[in-house]
Design a protein around this motif. Structure first.
Motif, PDB file in Angstrom:
ATOM      1  N   ASP A 128     -14.248   7.066  -4.143  1.00 22.84           N
ATOM      2  CA  ASP A 128     -13.007   6.395  -4.508  1.00 22.84           C
ATOM      3  C   ASP A 128     -12.539   5.467  -3.386  1.00 22.84           C
ATOM      4  O   ASP A 128     -12.795   5.699  -2.201  1.00 22.84           O
ATOM      5  CB  ASP A 128     -11.921   7.420  -4.832  1.00 22.84           C
ATOM      6  N   ALA A 129     -11.834   4.424  -3.795  1.00 12.55           N
ATOM      7  CA  ALA A 129     -11.469   3.352  -2.865  1.00 12.55           C
ATOM      8  C   ALA A 129     -10.614   3.843  -1.703  1.00 12.55           C
ATOM      9  O   ALA A 129     -10.813   3.441  -0.547  1.00 12.55           O
ATOM     10  CB  ALA A 129     -10.739   2.247  -3.623  1.00 12.55           C
ATOM     11  N   GLU A 130      -9.634   4.703  -1.981  1.00 11.24           N
ATOM     12  CA  GLU A 130      -8.748   5.166  -0.907  1.00 11.24           C
ATOM     13  C   GLU A 130      -9.517   5.958   0.141  1.00 11.24           C
ATOM     14  O   GLU A 130      -9.361   5.735   1.350  1.00 11.24           O
ATOM     15  CB  GLU A 130      -7.619   6.022  -1.478  1.00 11.24           C
ATOM     16  N   SER A 131     -10.352   6.873  -0.308  1.00  7.03           N
ATOM     17  CA  SER A 131     -11.145   7.679   0.636  1.00  7.03           C
ATOM     18  C   SER A 131     -12.073   6.793   1.462  1.00  7.03           C
ATOM     19  O   SER A 131     -12.191   6.964   2.684  1.00  7.03           O
ATOM     20  CB  SER A 131     -11.970   8.723  -0.114  1.00  7.03           C
ATOM     21  N   MET A 132     -12.728   5.846   0.805  1.00  5.03           N
ATOM     22  CA  MET A 132     -13.643   4.956   1.516  1.00  5.03           C
ATOM     23  C   MET A 132     -12.898   4.132   2.561  1.00  5.03           C
ATOM     24  O   MET A 132     -13.363   3.965   3.694  1.00  5.03           O
ATOM     25  CB  MET A 132     -14.369   4.051   0.518  1.00  5.03           C
ATOM     26  N   GLY A 133     -11.723   3.632   2.194  1.00  7.52           N
ATOM     27  CA  GLY A 133     -10.949   2.847   3.143  1.00  7.52           C
ATOM     28  C   GLY A 133     -10.513   3.670   4.346  1.00  7.52           C
ATOM     29  O   GLY A 133     -10.602   3.209   5.492  1.00  7.52           O
ATOM     30  N   LYS A 134     -10.043   4.885   4.096  1.00  2.00           N
ATOM     31  CA  LYS A 134      -9.595   5.745   5.195  1.00  2.00           C
ATOM     32  C   LYS A 134     -10.745   6.089   6.131  1.00  2.00           C
ATOM     33  O   LYS A 134     -10.584   6.124   7.361  1.00  2.00           O
ATOM     34  CB  LYS A 134      -8.957   7.018   4.638  1.00  2.00           C
ATOM     35  N   ILE A 135     -11.905   6.350   5.566  1.00  2.00           N
ATOM     36  CA  ILE A 135     -13.069   6.681   6.397  1.00  2.00           C
ATOM     37  C   ILE A 135     -13.555   5.454   7.152  1.00  2.00           C
ATOM     38  O   ILE A 135     -13.879   5.528   8.343  1.00  2.00           O
ATOM     39  CB  ILE A 135     -14.187   7.282   5.519  1.00  2.00           C
ATOM     40  N   MET A 136     -13.601   4.310   6.489  1.00  3.15           N
ATOM     41  CA  MET A 136     -14.103   3.096   7.134  1.00  3.15           C
ATOM     42  C   MET A 136     -13.282   2.705   8.354  1.00  3.15           C
ATOM     43  O   MET A 136     -13.818   2.193   9.342  1.00  3.15           O
ATOM     44  CB  MET A 136     -14.130   1.941   6.128  1.00  3.15           C
ATOM     45  N   GLN A 137     -11.964   2.945   8.328  1.00  4.11           N
ATOM     46  CA  GLN A 137     -11.165   2.575   9.492  1.00  4.11           C
ATOM     47  C   GLN A 137     -11.574   3.392  10.719  1.00  4.11           C
ATOM     48  O   GLN A 137     -11.556   2.885  11.849  1.00  4.11           O
ATOM     49  CB  GLN A 137      -9.670   2.727   9.193  1.00  4.11           C
ATOM     50  N   TRP A 138     -12.012   4.632  10.505  1.00  3.23           N
ATOM     51  CA  TRP A 138     -12.472   5.450  11.639  1.00  3.23           C
ATOM     52  C   TRP A 138     -13.912   5.132  12.017  1.00  3.23           C
ATOM     53  O   TRP A 138     -14.296   5.292  13.184  1.00  3.23           O
ATOM     54  CB  TRP A 138     -12.287   6.935  11.328  1.00  3.23           C
ATOM     55  N   LEU A 139     -14.712   4.680  11.058  1.00  3.58           N
ATOM     56  CA  LEU A 139     -16.044   4.187  11.428  1.00  3.58           C
ATOM     57  C   LEU A 139     -15.893   2.993  12.368  1.00  3.58           C
ATOM     58  O   LEU A 139     -16.643   2.856  13.349  1.00  3.58           O
ATOM     59  CB  LEU A 139     -16.836   3.776  10.186  1.00  3.58           C
ATOM     60  N   SER A 140     -14.938   2.141  12.075  1.00  4.87           N
ATOM     61  CA  SER A 140     -14.668   0.995  12.954  1.00  4.87           C
ATOM     62  C   SER A 140     -14.231   1.459  14.333  1.00  4.87           C
ATOM     63  O   SER A 140     -14.666   0.919  15.352  1.00  4.87           O
ATOM     64  CB  SER A 140     -13.588   0.112  12.319  1.00  4.87           C
ATOM     65  N   THR A 141     -13.389   2.485  14.383  1.00  2.52           N
ATOM     66  CA  THR A 141     -12.949   3.036  15.674  1.00  2.52           C
ATOM     67  C   THR A 141     -14.122   3.638  16.435  1.00  2.52           C
ATOM     68  O   THR A 141     -14.256   3.447  17.647  1.00  2.52           O
ATOM     69  CB  THR A 141     -11.859   4.102  15.445  1.00  2.52           C
TER      70      THR A 141
END
Length: 218
Positions: A106-119
């Motif tokens: 789902d989009a929300e989960s992917m977005g939340k995870i991606m921000q920490w992948l960037s970190t």
């Protein structure tokens, strides 16, 4: 890489095309460790080729032909070749995680995870840089790297004050991406004593099923 096997059944020859997962690896690299760790969780078999990072073998023509950026890890799954640890984590999660919990759709989960992948591939790498200065005497600004790493650990500590994992209430590839260089921060003379929530998160992470260690992360 792919390997072709031929089996003679007496009346015909059958070709089996076997996929082979290969990781170009350096044991002391936190970025390579992310991939080894996550491959171990679903029990994906792979072959590892050790690359001499200390003597910059990854910058030689052999490896820049595989990754023009001259960086590790490099990952191959059959005809698919990927660079960047975070991109590889996404690939592995979508291809081999049958539970769909490590990188949900789902989009929300992917977005939340991606921000920490960037970190994990961005700000936390200040701790990796400090480690290179202390261990391999890289000519970098140690004080700035340490200060920038402490800033991100302070943000992580505040974030983890109300949760056990970075997102979604359970381990995801966000945690995998951020764990290694946080756990190795001490090798860059960065004390995590001021970040109790980060330290508790590190303890929880080590207690996960199928956790494996690396030198410096026992």
């Amino acid at each position: 890489m792919n390997r072709n096997f031929q089996v003679n059944l007496g009346y015909q020859v059958v070709n089996w095309r076997v996929r082979m997962i290969n990781l170009y690896d350096f044991e002391l690299s936190g970025s390579c460790y992310k991939i080894r760790l996550f491959l171990n969780i679903p029990g994906v078999e792979y072959a590892a080729e050790s690359v001499d990072f200390v003597h910059k073998e990854h910058k030689t023509e052999k490896y820049t032909a595989l990754n023009p950026f001259g960086e590790l890890p490099i990952f191959e799954d059959g005809d698919t070749r990927l660079r960047d640890a975070q991109a590889i984590l996404v690939y592995l999660a979508k291809k081999y995680d049958r539970s769909n919990q490590w990188f949900p759709d789902d989009a929300e989960s992917m977005g939340k995870i991606m921000q920490w992948l960037s970190t994990g591939g961005g700000e936390i790498m200040n701790a990796a840089g400090a480690r290179l200065v202390k261990i391999l005497d890289y000519p970098l600004d140690l004080a700035k790297l340490q200060a920038d790493a402490r800033r991100v650990f302070k943000i992580m500590d505040a974030h983890l004050a109300t949760r056990e994992w970075l997102e979604l209430g359970h381990p995801t590839i966000a945690d995998i991406a951020c764990f290694p260089y946080t756990a190795l921060a001490w090798q860059g003379d960065i004390d995590l004593a001021e970040y109790p929530n980060v330290r508790r998160w590190l303890v929880r992470f080590r207690a996960m099923d199928r956790f494996i260690a690396m030198p410096g992360v026992e």
